[in-house]
Motif scaffolding. Structure first.
Motif, PDB file in Angstrom:
ATOM      1  N   VAL A   1      34.099  -9.761  22.114  1.00 55.70           N
ATOM      2  CA  VAL A   1      33.941  -8.755  21.063  1.00 55.70           C
ATOM      3  C   VAL A   1      32.461  -8.405  20.972  1.00 55.70           C
ATOM      4  CG1 VAL A   1      34.298  -8.205  18.634  1.00 55.70           C
ATOM      5  CG2 VAL A   1      35.885  -9.761  19.809  1.00 55.70           C
ATOM      6  N   VAL A   2      32.144  -7.126  20.992  1.00 53.19           N
ATOM      7  CA  VAL A   2      30.760  -6.665  20.911  1.00 53.19           C
ATOM      8  C   VAL A   2      30.548  -6.028  19.540  1.00 53.19           C
ATOM      9  CG1 VAL A   2      28.967  -5.260  21.976  1.00 53.19           C
ATOM     10  CG2 VAL A   2      30.808  -6.204  23.392  1.00 53.19           C
ATOM     11  N   ALA A   3      29.492  -6.443  18.866  1.00 51.26           N
ATOM     12  CA  ALA A   3      29.181  -5.892  17.543  1.00 51.26           C
ATOM     13  C   ALA A   3      27.701  -6.099  17.273  1.00 51.26           C
ATOM     14  CB  ALA A   3      30.026  -6.576  16.459  1.00 51.26           C
ATOM     15  N   ASP A   4      27.173  -5.355  16.297  1.00 53.90           N
ATOM     16  CA  ASP A   4      25.778  -5.579  15.921  1.00 53.90           C
ATOM     17  C   ASP A   4      25.718  -6.648  14.829  1.00 53.90           C
ATOM     18  OD1 ASP A   4      25.675  -4.227  13.176  1.00 53.90           O
ATOM     19  OD2 ASP A   4      26.412  -2.592  14.425  1.00 53.90           O
ATOM     20  N   GLU A   5      24.563  -7.300  14.733  1.00 51.53           N
ATOM     21  CA  GLU A   5      24.409  -8.433  13.825  1.00 51.53           C
ATOM     22  C   GLU A   5      24.629  -8.041  12.367  1.00 51.53           C
ATOM     23  OE1 GLU A   5      20.523  -9.855  14.672  1.00 51.53           O
ATOM     24  OE2 GLU A   5      21.144 -10.991  16.447  1.00 51.53           O
ATOM     25  N   ASN A   6      24.168  -6.864  11.963  1.00 47.06           N
ATOM     26  CA  ASN A   6      24.300  -6.451  10.572  1.00 47.06           C
ATOM     27  C   ASN A   6      25.754  -6.261  10.168  1.00 47.06           C
ATOM     28  OD1 ASN A   6      21.523  -6.490  10.185  1.00 47.06           O
ATOM     29  ND2 ASN A   6      21.271  -4.327  10.691  1.00 47.06           N
ATOM     30  N   THR A   7      26.575  -5.777  11.098  1.00 49.46           N
ATOM     31  CA  THR A   7      27.995  -5.608  10.790  1.00 49.46           C
ATOM     32  C   THR A   7      28.669  -6.963  10.625  1.00 49.46           C
ATOM     33  OG1 THR A   7      28.114  -3.480  11.938  1.00 49.46           O
ATOM     34  CG2 THR A   7      30.177  -4.677  11.643  1.00 49.46           C
ATOM     35  N   ILE A   8      28.332  -7.919  11.493  1.00 51.91           N
ATOM     36  CA  ILE A   8      28.898  -9.263  11.372  1.00 51.91           C
ATOM     37  C   ILE A   8      28.496  -9.882  10.037  1.00 51.91           C
ATOM     38  CG2 ILE A   8      28.857 -11.604  12.335  1.00 51.91           C
ATOM     39  CD1 ILE A   8      28.522 -10.348  15.086  1.00 51.91           C
ATOM     40  N   ALA A   9      27.252  -9.653   9.634  1.00 50.11           N
ATOM     41  CA  ALA A   9      26.744 -10.232   8.383  1.00 50.11           C
ATOM     42  C   ALA A   9      27.234  -9.487   7.148  1.00 50.11           C
ATOM     43  CB  ALA A   9      25.223 -10.251   8.407  1.00 50.11           C
TER      44      ALA A   9
ATOM     45  N   ASN B   1      29.346  -0.796  10.928  1.00 52.56           N
ATOM     46  CA  ASN B   1      29.442  -0.045  12.173  1.00 52.56           C
ATOM     47  C   ASN B   1      30.642  -0.508  12.992  1.00 52.56           C
ATOM     48  OD1 ASN B   1      27.021   1.345  11.581  1.00 52.56           O
ATOM     49  ND2 ASN B   1      25.842  -0.414  12.312  1.00 52.56           N
ATOM     50  N   ALA B   2      31.074   0.350  13.896  1.00 44.79           N
ATOM     51  CA  ALA B   2      32.219   0.015  14.746  1.00 44.79           C
ATOM     52  C   ALA B   2      31.855  -1.093  15.723  1.00 44.79           C
ATOM     53  CB  ALA B   2      32.686   1.256  15.502  1.00 44.79           C
ATOM     54  N   GLY B   3      32.853  -1.823  16.157  1.00 36.33           N
ATOM     55  CA  GLY B   3      32.688  -2.835  17.198  1.00 36.33           C
ATOM     56  C   GLY B   3      33.538  -2.475  18.405  1.00 36.33           C
ATOM     57  N   PHE B   4      33.621  -3.395  19.349  1.00 31.88           N
ATOM     58  CA  PHE B   4      34.343  -3.118  20.592  1.00 31.88           C
ATOM     59  C   PHE B   4      34.975  -4.413  21.088  1.00 31.88           C
ATOM     60  CE2 PHE B   4      34.613  -2.835  25.234  1.00 31.88           C
ATOM     61  CZ  PHE B   4      35.196  -1.592  25.421  1.00 31.88           C
ATOM     62  N   VAL B   5      36.272  -4.373  21.380  1.00 29.76           N
ATOM     63  CA  VAL B   5      36.981  -5.509  21.965  1.00 29.76           C
ATOM     64  C   VAL B   5      37.210  -5.205  23.439  1.00 29.76           C
ATOM     65  CG1 VAL B   5      39.107  -6.858  21.987  1.00 29.76           C
ATOM     66  CG2 VAL B   5      38.091  -6.199  19.816  1.00 29.76           C
ATOM     67  N   ALA B   6      36.699  -6.078  24.314  1.00 25.06           N
ATOM     68  CA  ALA B   6      36.849  -5.868  25.749  1.00 25.06           C
ATOM     69  C   ALA B   6      38.331  -5.805  26.114  1.00 25.06           C
ATOM     70  CB  ALA B   6      36.168  -7.003  26.509  1.00 25.06           C
TER      71      ALA B   6
ATOM     72  N   GLY C   1      39.148  -1.677  23.149  1.00 29.04           N
ATOM     73  CA  GLY C   1      38.426  -0.481  22.749  1.00 29.04           C
ATOM     74  C   GLY C   1      37.720  -0.650  21.421  1.00 29.04           C
ATOM     75  N   VAL C   2      37.455   0.469  20.756  1.00 24.98           N
ATOM     76  CA  VAL C   2      36.683   0.497  19.514  1.00 24.98           C
ATOM     77  C   VAL C   2      37.517  -0.078  18.369  1.00 24.98           C
ATOM     78  CG1 VAL C   2      35.520   2.008  17.850  1.00 24.98           C
ATOM     79  CG2 VAL C   2      35.361   2.483  20.304  1.00 24.98           C
ATOM     80  N   ILE C   3      36.869  -0.912  17.538  1.00 26.70           N
ATOM     81  CA  ILE C   3      37.521  -1.472  16.358  1.00 26.70           C
ATOM     82  C   ILE C   3      36.620  -1.238  15.143  1.00 26.70           C
ATOM     83  CG2 ILE C   3      38.795  -3.209  17.663  1.00 26.70           C
ATOM     84  CD1 ILE C   3      36.730  -5.277  16.718  1.00 26.70           C
ATOM     85  N   SER C   4      37.169  -1.403  13.955  1.00 26.42           N
ATOM     86  CA  SER C   4      36.403  -1.170  12.734  1.00 26.42           C
ATOM     87  C   SER C   4      35.481  -2.350  12.443  1.00 26.42           C
ATOM     88  CB  SER C   4      37.359  -0.968  11.554  1.00 26.42           C
ATOM     89  OG  SER C   4      38.044  -2.179  11.258  1.00 26.42           O
TER      90      SER C   4
ATOM     91  N   GLY D   1      31.139  -1.639  29.484  1.00 27.18           N
ATOM     92  CA  GLY D   1      32.410  -1.772  28.781  1.00 27.18           C
ATOM     93  C   GLY D   1      33.613  -1.897  29.689  1.00 27.18           C
ATOM     94  N   HIS D   2      33.691  -1.020  30.690  1.00 24.54           N
ATOM     95  CA  HIS D   2      34.778  -1.015  31.664  1.00 24.54           C
ATOM     96  C   HIS D   2      34.162  -0.840  33.049  1.00 24.54           C
ATOM     97  CE1 HIS D   2      37.459  -0.013  28.250  1.00 24.54           C
ATOM     98  NE2 HIS D   2      36.528   0.857  27.914  1.00 24.54           N
TER      99      HIS D   2
END
Length: 537
Positions: free
Chosen positions: A296-304, A309-314, A317-320, A377-378
């Motif tokens: 899962v790819v995301a920025d640190e601020n979204t995790i915190a 911001n949107a994230g990405f599941v390998a 695709g794009v996730i909330s 990503g792909h």
């Protein structure tokens, strides 16, 4: 051998078009009288004609949607399509299409819904369909993924931005790249719509059995993306535990492994040998013991929770941002930043990381390897949906082992992700690929067939979704030591040919890249002149 740049054709079909009212641009082809002695040109024209046919399909689909939208305007107008009557104006309108095309009533209603969406919600995307910049299949995906912004204030802006993205690409879009592009645009304008779509999707999760012919059936289930990936990887992990003499195909073993996991029965190797070396655990034990990794790819601020911001599941695709936090909160989640903690920040706000492994400048460092997979990503090969995290990281320009400073270095601009098949095809075949930044700063790929046809790669990657990637730098590889040479074991240089076969192959590929770069730069200069003229006008 003559090269054909992009999808441009060197000749057009001289025969009468089967669609007299369709512009000749859409019906390019190869007439029997056009066959020449240049087999490369002939092959290129065949491939290019297939691209022209695709554009023709787009134009015809646009034409059908125009007709369907006009039918809707005349027969339904502004009346509520959700009328309580079983046979309302909308159903009556669709019935005409159903009977005329011999399709189901539901399919006809979908055609009209899509036509109205293109007319009212996505007029600029509709124009790109007419121009052949998007295929009929891909435009249906755009319609579906923008459904929840219908009537929203941001709808026109979303339409304009999707159309602008379509304009930067001369070739067809891969399904997964288009999906990610549309999802990130929708998310940035209306994250609530993405969250609502996820809620609806989770509410619709189910499992069922579908009967097939010849005594077989299909088991299917709808679940969260991460659960689906874990389920599939658990099946694969159990399926590969048989020995090499098992007579089943990998697909057949996956089917049997899935049944074993669901029914808690033992999965066996069917080699029939005494002393089979396969070590197969009980299904429950095998499922729990398998190490399943979901990237899962995301920025640190979204995790915190400080941003949304949107994230990405390998592989998905794009996730909330909400979905990102749900995954990060799992007890088995491991969060690993690309930039290691404690890395000093450069004065310009960037970070510099090592590009290669200390003892081998050919091998990318762990940070660079992760960076390339996150960025792409792909697989970058058009039409290939292989996740970057299970594909190969490849040097675009071949690495010069004898003289790394001569080119093909281990740096981000010379690395991308390819599926294993195309990686092998390029390495041992005559395909050439190139990677460059266009005048908008986007990382682009080109694929050149053995006959010289240049096929543009998808223009979208995760740099747009995760702009923080642009703040990461990688140290260039060290120059080769002066006087260094490749010596034979006894210290004597053996006699060599002026250029090895491999070096000659690499040189030909580099000449191909340079020729296409000059062609591309010329087109960009011409486009800049046109842009300046339009601005002045």
């Amino acid at each position: 051998m003559a090269a054909v740049a992009g999808w441009e054709m060197s000749r057009w079909w001289r025969a009468r078009s089967p669609w007299p009212d369709l512009p000749a641009f859409y019906t390019g082809g190869v007439h029997a009288d056009d066959v020449t002695d240049l087999i490369g040109t002939h092959v290129n024209e065949l491939v290019g004609s297939m691209a022209s046919t695709q554009r023709a399909r787009s134009y015809l689909a646009w034409h059908n949607y125009q007709l369907a939208a006009e039918l809707h305007r005349r027969l339904v107008g502004d009346r509520d399509v959700h009328d309580v009557l079983l046979v309302d104006g909308f159903a009556d309108c669709a019935a005409r299409v159903s009977v005329a095309l011999a399709i189901t009533q539901h399919a006809a209603e979908q055609v009209i819904v899509q036509a109205v969406a293109l007319r009212d919600r996505l007029p600029q995307v509709s124009e790109r369909l007419r121009e052949g910049r998007i295929s009929p299949e891909r435009v249906i995906a755009v319609i579906a993924r923008t459904d929840l912004i219908d009537g929203a204030d941001c709808a026109a802006e979303v339409d304009a931005q999707i159309a602008a993205e379509l304009d930067v690409h001369d070739g067809p879009w891969s399904a997964e790249r288009l999906r990610d592009m549309v999802d990130r645009i929708v998310y940035r304008h209306d994250p609530d719509a993405v969250r609502e779509r996820r809620r609806r999707a989770l509410d619709a999760r189910d499992a069922w059995v579908e009967a097939k012919a010849d005594g077989v059936a299909k088991v299917a289930a709808v679940m969260s993306a991460e659960n689906a990936r874990i389920s599939r990887d658990s099946i694969v992990a159990l399926a590969v535990t048989t020995c090499g003499d098992d007579p089943r195909t990998i697909a057949q073993r996956r089917s049997d492994a899935a049944f074993a996991l669901m029914s808690h029965t033992r999965f066996e190797c069917l080699c029939g040998r005494d002393g089979c070396p396969a070590e197969i655990a009980e299904p429950v034990v095998a499922a729990s013991a398998s190490k399943i990794v979901i990237h899962v790819v995301a920025d640190e601020n979204t995790i915190a929770g400080e941003a949304d911001n949107a994230g990405f599941v390998a592989g998905h695709g794009v996730i909330s941002g909400e979905h990102v936090r749900d995954l990060a909160a799992r007890p088995d989640a491991v969060v690993t930043p690309i930039v290691p903690p404690g890395t000093p920040q450069n004065p310009d706000g960037t970070w510099t990381l090592p590009a290669h492994q200390p003892a081998d400048p050919y091998r990318p460092s762990a940070a660079l390897d992760t960076y390339i997979r996150v960025r792409d990503g792909h697989s970058v090969v058009p039409g290939n949906a292989t996740s970057a995290f299970v594909a190969d990281v490849d040097h675009v320009v071949e690495y010069h082992h004898a003289d790394p400073s001569a080119g093909g270095q281990t740096v981000p601009e010379n690395l991308n992700v390819k599926d294993r098949f195309f990686h092998i095809l390029k390495t041992f075949g005559s395909w050439v690929d190139d990677q460059y930044r266009d005048r908008r700063g986007r990382l682009r790929q080109e694929f050149i067939t053995p006959e010289g046809l240049v096929i543009p790669g998808d223009p979208d990657n995760l740099e747009v979704l995760f702009p923080g990637l642009r703040r990461i730098r990688f140290a260039p590889p060290p120059p080769r030591a002066a006087g260094a040479a490749d010596l034979a074991p006894d210290g004597q240089e053996p006699p060599t040919r002026p250029r090895s076969r491999l070096a000659a192959k690499y040189a030909r590929r580099q000449q191909e890249r340079e020729r296409n770069r000059r062609r591309r730069e010329q087109k960009e200069r011409e486009q800049e002149i046109r842009d300046q003229g339009e601005t002045a006008g």
